[in-house]
Write a protein that holds these residues in place. Structure first.
Motif, PDB file in Angstrom:
ATOM      1  N   ARG A  48      17.300   6.660  37.830  1.00 40.28           N
ATOM      2  CA  ARG A  48      18.224   7.785  37.949  1.00 40.28           C
ATOM      3  C   ARG A  48      17.499   9.088  37.720  1.00 40.28           C
ATOM      4  O   ARG A  48      16.474   9.117  37.049  1.00 40.28           O
ATOM      5  CB  ARG A  48      19.322   7.659  36.881  1.00 40.28           C
ATOM      6  CG  ARG A  48      20.178   6.437  37.107  1.00 40.28           C
ATOM      7  CD  ARG A  48      21.410   6.548  36.253  1.00 40.28           C
ATOM      8  NE  ARG A  48      22.175   5.317  36.317  1.00 40.28           N
ATOM      9  CZ  ARG A  48      23.114   4.987  35.452  1.00 40.28           C
ATOM     10  NH1 ARG A  48      23.383   5.786  34.451  1.00 40.28           N
ATOM     11  NH2 ARG A  48      23.779   3.872  35.586  1.00 40.28           N
ATOM     12  N   PRO A  49      18.069  10.171  38.238  1.00 40.82           N
ATOM     13  CA  PRO A  49      17.448  11.469  37.966  1.00 40.82           C
ATOM     14  C   PRO A  49      17.481  11.759  36.468  1.00 40.82           C
ATOM     15  O   PRO A  49      18.402  11.324  35.764  1.00 40.82           O
ATOM     16  CB  PRO A  49      18.330  12.458  38.734  1.00 40.82           C
ATOM     17  CG  PRO A  49      19.524  11.710  39.195  1.00 40.82           C
ATOM     18  CD  PRO A  49      19.251  10.256  39.100  1.00 40.82           C
ATOM     19  N   ASP A  50      16.463  12.464  35.989  1.00 36.69           N
ATOM     20  CA  ASP A  50      16.418  12.806  34.565  1.00 36.69           C
ATOM     21  C   ASP A  50      17.616  13.656  34.169  1.00 36.69           C
ATOM     22  O   ASP A  50      18.111  14.444  34.972  1.00 36.69           O
ATOM     23  CB  ASP A  50      15.142  13.593  34.254  1.00 36.69           C
ATOM     24  CG  ASP A  50      13.946  12.671  34.144  1.00 36.69           C
ATOM     25  OD1 ASP A  50      14.147  11.490  33.802  1.00 36.69           O
ATOM     26  OD2 ASP A  50      12.821  13.131  34.405  1.00 36.69           O
ATOM     27  N   ILE A  51      18.061  13.476  32.930  1.00 34.95           N
ATOM     28  CA  ILE A  51      19.129  14.336  32.401  1.00 34.95           C
ATOM     29  C   ILE A  51      18.513  15.690  32.075  1.00 34.95           C
ATOM     30  O   ILE A  51      17.508  15.760  31.372  1.00 34.95           O
ATOM     31  CB  ILE A  51      19.750  13.695  31.141  1.00 34.95           C
ATOM     32  CG1 ILE A  51      20.488  12.405  31.522  1.00 34.95           C
ATOM     33  CG2 ILE A  51      20.675  14.675  30.437  1.00 34.95           C
ATOM     34  CD1 ILE A  51      21.104  11.669  30.357  1.00 34.95           C
ATOM     35  N   THR A  52      19.112  16.746  32.613  1.00 36.73           N
ATOM     36  CA  THR A  52      18.499  18.061  32.427  1.00 36.73           C
ATOM     37  C   THR A  52      19.252  18.921  31.409  1.00 36.73           C
ATOM     38  O   THR A  52      18.710  19.913  30.928  1.00 36.73           O
ATOM     39  CB  THR A  52      18.440  18.817  33.771  1.00 36.73           C
ATOM     40  OG1 THR A  52      19.726  18.743  34.381  1.00 36.73           O
ATOM     41  CG2 THR A  52      17.414  18.192  34.701  1.00 36.73           C
ATOM     42  N   VAL A  53      20.514  18.529  31.085  1.00 36.11           N
ATOM     43  CA  VAL A  53      21.253  19.326  30.096  1.00 36.11           C
ATOM     44  C   VAL A  53      20.681  19.052  28.711  1.00 36.11           C
ATOM     45  O   VAL A  53      20.132  17.983  28.457  1.00 36.11           O
ATOM     46  CB  VAL A  53      22.764  18.974  30.093  1.00 36.11           C
ATOM     47  CG1 VAL A  53      23.432  19.482  31.347  1.00 36.11           C
ATOM     48  CG2 VAL A  53      22.982  17.485  29.918  1.00 36.11           C
ATOM     49  N   SER A  54      20.796  20.039  27.807  1.00 34.37           N
ATOM     50  CA  SER A  54      20.312  19.757  26.455  1.00 34.37           C
ATOM     51  C   SER A  54      21.498  19.528  25.532  1.00 34.37           C
ATOM     52  O   SER A  54      22.579  20.073  25.726  1.00 34.37           O
ATOM     53  CB  SER A  54      19.402  20.862  25.953  1.00 34.37           C
ATOM     54  OG  SER A  54      20.075  22.079  26.044  1.00 34.37           O
ATOM     55  N   GLY A  55      21.260  18.678  24.535  1.00 32.18           N
ATOM     56  CA  GLY A  55      22.347  18.213  23.678  1.00 32.18           C
ATOM     57  C   GLY A  55      22.589  19.126  22.502  1.00 32.18           C
ATOM     58  O   GLY A  55      21.749  19.952  22.134  1.00 32.18           O
ATOM     59  N   ASN A  56      23.763  18.953  21.914  1.00 29.29           N
ATOM     60  CA  ASN A  56      24.180  19.721  20.757  1.00 29.29           C
ATOM     61  C   ASN A  56      24.373  18.744  19.593  1.00 29.29           C
ATOM     62  O   ASN A  56      25.128  17.775  19.717  1.00 29.29           O
ATOM     63  CB  ASN A  56      25.485  20.443  21.123  1.00 29.29           C
ATOM     64  CG  ASN A  56      26.143  21.096  19.946  1.00 29.29           C
ATOM     65  OD1 ASN A  56      26.652  20.411  19.057  1.00 29.29           O
ATOM     66  ND2 ASN A  56      26.152  22.404  19.931  1.00 29.29           N
ATOM     67  N   VAL A  57      23.676  18.999  18.483  1.00 25.41           N
ATOM     68  CA  VAL A  57      23.667  18.046  17.369  1.00 25.41           C
ATOM     69  C   VAL A  57      25.074  17.792  16.821  1.00 25.41           C
ATOM     70  O   VAL A  57      25.461  16.653  16.562  1.00 25.41           O
ATOM     71  CB  VAL A  57      22.723  18.541  16.242  1.00 25.41           C
ATOM     72  CG1 VAL A  57      22.844  17.655  15.008  1.00 25.41           C
ATOM     73  CG2 VAL A  57      21.285  18.570  16.739  1.00 25.41           C
ATOM     74  N   GLU A  58      25.843  18.863  16.672  1.00 23.22           N
ATOM     75  CA  GLU A  58      27.166  18.712  16.077  1.00 23.22           C
ATOM     76  C   GLU A  58      28.083  17.844  16.951  1.00 23.22           C
ATOM     77  O   GLU A  58      28.766  16.945  16.463  1.00 23.22           O
ATOM     78  CB  GLU A  58      27.787  20.092  15.896  1.00 23.22           C
ATOM     79  CG  GLU A  58      28.651  20.204  14.666  1.00 23.22           C
ATOM     80  CD  GLU A  58      29.021  21.660  14.454  1.00 23.22           C
ATOM     81  OE1 GLU A  58      30.202  21.978  14.645  1.00 23.22           O
ATOM     82  OE2 GLU A  58      28.116  22.467  14.138  1.00 23.22           O
ATOM     83  N   GLN A  59      28.049  18.127  18.250  1.00 25.68           N
ATOM     84  CA  GLN A  59      28.873  17.306  19.151  1.00 25.68           C
ATOM     85  C   GLN A  59      28.370  15.858  19.182  1.00 25.68           C
ATOM     86  O   GLN A  59      29.148  14.926  19.286  1.00 25.68           O
ATOM     87  CB  GLN A  59      28.845  17.908  20.565  1.00 25.68           C
ATOM     88  CG  GLN A  59      29.883  18.985  20.728  1.00 25.68           C
ATOM     89  CD  GLN A  59      29.720  19.696  22.059  1.00 25.68           C
ATOM     90  OE1 GLN A  59      28.887  20.600  22.194  1.00 25.68           O
ATOM     91  NE2 GLN A  59      30.497  19.297  23.037  1.00 25.68           N
ATOM     92  N   VAL A 150      25.416  11.820  26.583  1.00 36.34           N
ATOM     93  CA  VAL A 150      24.173  11.103  26.262  1.00 36.34           C
ATOM     94  C   VAL A 150      23.201  12.074  25.583  1.00 36.34           C
ATOM     95  O   VAL A 150      22.569  11.751  24.572  1.00 36.34           O
ATOM     96  CB  VAL A 150      23.535  10.488  27.530  1.00 36.34           C
ATOM     97  CG1 VAL A 150      22.170   9.886  27.214  1.00 36.34           C
ATOM     98  CG2 VAL A 150      24.460   9.428  28.138  1.00 36.34           C
ATOM     99  N   ALA A 151      23.116  13.291  26.113  1.00 33.01           N
ATOM    100  CA  ALA A 151      22.210  14.293  25.534  1.00 33.01           C
ATOM    101  C   ALA A 151      22.647  14.678  24.116  1.00 33.01           C
ATOM    102  O   ALA A 151      21.807  14.826  23.214  1.00 33.01           O
ATOM    103  CB  ALA A 151      22.160  15.531  26.433  1.00 33.01           C
ATOM    104  N   HIS A 152      23.960  14.803  23.881  1.00 36.45           N
ATOM    105  CA  HIS A 152      24.453  15.118  22.525  1.00 36.45           C
ATOM    106  C   HIS A 152      24.077  14.002  21.551  1.00 36.45           C
ATOM    107  O   HIS A 152      23.604  14.262  20.444  1.00 36.45           O
ATOM    108  CB  HIS A 152      25.985  15.253  22.522  1.00 36.45           C
ATOM    109  CG  HIS A 152      26.507  16.415  23.326  1.00 36.45           C
ATOM    110  ND1 HIS A 152      25.843  17.601  23.442  1.00 36.45           N
ATOM    111  CD2 HIS A 152      27.662  16.547  24.042  1.00 36.45           C
ATOM    112  CE1 HIS A 152      26.558  18.439  24.206  1.00 36.45           C
ATOM    113  NE2 HIS A 152      27.659  17.811  24.586  1.00 36.45           N
ATOM    114  N   LEU A 153      24.313  12.762  21.954  1.00 35.73           N
ATOM    115  CA  LEU A 153      24.013  11.618  21.083  1.00 35.73           C
ATOM    116  C   LEU A 153      22.520  11.578  20.740  1.00 35.73           C
ATOM    117  O   LEU A 153      22.130  11.360  19.589  1.00 35.73           O
ATOM    118  CB  LEU A 153      24.419  10.309  21.778  1.00 35.73           C
ATOM    119  CG  LEU A 153      25.919  10.002  21.785  1.00 35.73           C
ATOM    120  CD1 LEU A 153      26.258   8.956  22.847  1.00 35.73           C
ATOM    121  CD2 LEU A 153      26.389   9.519  20.408  1.00 35.73           C
TER     122      LEU A 153
END
Ligand code: HEC
Ligand code: HEC
Length: 310
Positions: A48-59, A150-153
């Motif tokens: 799959r294409p790479d996930i490009t969004v960045s995650g948020n620790v709190e979420q 996925v990025a948040h986790l």
């Protein structure tokens, strides 16, 4: 003399036919075995294409609760146990599973994983070195998590306290302890394609939470004897470990039990049944470590979705 010749001729023919069949049988056995071995060695998962969004620790921390990661990956029965350093026994018909250490420890957890490794594990059930995970890890539900979630986790786990502790290894019965057997199982029974759930409506948001995040179907969907999901959707499972029974929870069943949407919302907040009693079994953990952390609007969305299944 002539008839003797005929008889031996016939015996020869029979012998030749029998020989031919044996050869064919051997060829078929070899093909089936090769296909089996091929399946066991074939790579699984999708590119799959790479996930490009960045995650948020709190979420991410919120999701670690409501998606049950904390409940499974922590020995919640022991107050001094470190969060995410490895879980308590998950008893199944195939033996006992212990969720591994998923803290940011490089040596014992997943500290050296990148987001791509994490995505493959969580949504496709494939480890960084290409082996298949057991579906006791509910990746067949998480497959529909969004890139953002996925990025948040991932962000939250990477920010977690590293714990250099060995988790308990699984104790599975033969032949279930052979991980290679999981690949043919997946080929036969499972897909890791995302359901691409549209969350723009309240019912859609509810479906995303029920199916992808809170994985209610892992216990409330019926399964066959090899552990694969079978219909009817949310139709209940009377084969849970330890003789436990998870009742059907589609709207039709809930209405028959005289539940309404508010009853279900309260239930997910505190485990109280409409008759004032409290729920038991493994549902207690689902609520205490998971759904109590949901916002009221998310609990409403879940209730609305389940009641829409008439
Ligand atoms: C029902 C229990 C359960 C829940 C809920 C659960 N896991 Fe797991 N998890 C497991 C088990 C069991 C394994 C080991 C699977 C195996 O050995 O094949 C695992 C494995 C993993 C792995 C692979 C670790 C490694 O070292 O290979 C990661 C990463 C992971 N889980 C993350 C998560 C996250 C993030 C969540 C929440 C979104 C979560 N898990 C929820 C039971 C669970
Ligand atoms: C780990 C397995 C598991 C998961 C995951 C799970 N449940 Fe349950 N659930 C059970 C069991 C077992 C029972 C029966 C409890 C009992 O015996 O009192 C139950 C009971 C229920 C009941 C009926 C209570 C009653 O006694 O009438 C509802 C409603 C329910 N669950 C909803 C959900 C929802 C919504 C989710 C997703 C957030 C969910 N469950 C996730 C195992 C599970």
């Amino acid at each position: 003399m002539a008839s003797d010749n005929n008889v031996s001729q016939k015996e020869d023919d029979i012998g030749r036919v029998a020989m031919k069949w044996r050869v064919w049988l051997a060829v078929i056995v070899i093909i089936v075995a090769a296909a089996g071995v091929g399946l066991m060695l074939a790579p699984i998962g999708e590119d799959r294409p790479d996930i490009t969004v960045s995650g948020n620790v709190e979420q991410g921390e919120h999701l670690l609760q409501v998606a049950g990661c904390y409940a499974c990956h922590t020995r919640t029965e022991d107050d001094s146990a470190s969060a995410f350093a490895g879980g308590h026994e998950l008893e199944t018909a195939f033996g006992s599973f212990y969720a591994p250490n998923i803290t940011s420890s490089d040596s014992h957890g997943i500290g050296d994983w990148n987001l791509r490794d994490f995505e493959k594990a969580l949504r496709q059930g494939v480890s960084p070195d290409g082996h298949a995970y057991y579906p006791a890890f509910p990746f067949l539900s998480y497959r529909s998590l969004t890139d953002e979630d996925v990025a948040h986790l991932y962000a939250a786990l990477m920010a977690s306290e590293p714990v250099d502790e060995e988790a308990t290894p699984h104790q599975l019965r033969f032949p279930f302890n052979i991980r290679l057997g999981l690949k043919p199982w997946r080929w036969l029974f499972a897909t890791t394609r995302s359901l691409n759930i549209d969350q723009s409506t309240e019912v859609g948001r509810g479906r995303y939470l029920v199916d992808a995040v809170a994985h209610c179907g892992e216990c409330h969907n019926p399964r066959n004897s090899l552990g694969a999901f079978i219909p009817p959707y949310m139709g209940g499972n009377d084969q849970l470990p330890g003789g436990n029974w998870a009742p059907p929870i589609h709207g039709r069943a809930l209405s028959q039990m005289d539940w309404n949407e508010l009853d279900l919302m309260y239930f997910l907040a505190d485990g109280m049944l409409p008759d004032g009693d409290f729920v038991g079994g493994s549902m207690v953990e689902v609520i205490d470590y998971g759904t109590v952390y949901l916002s009221e609007s998310d609990r409403r969305a879940m209730a609305e979705y389940l009641f829409s299944l008439q």
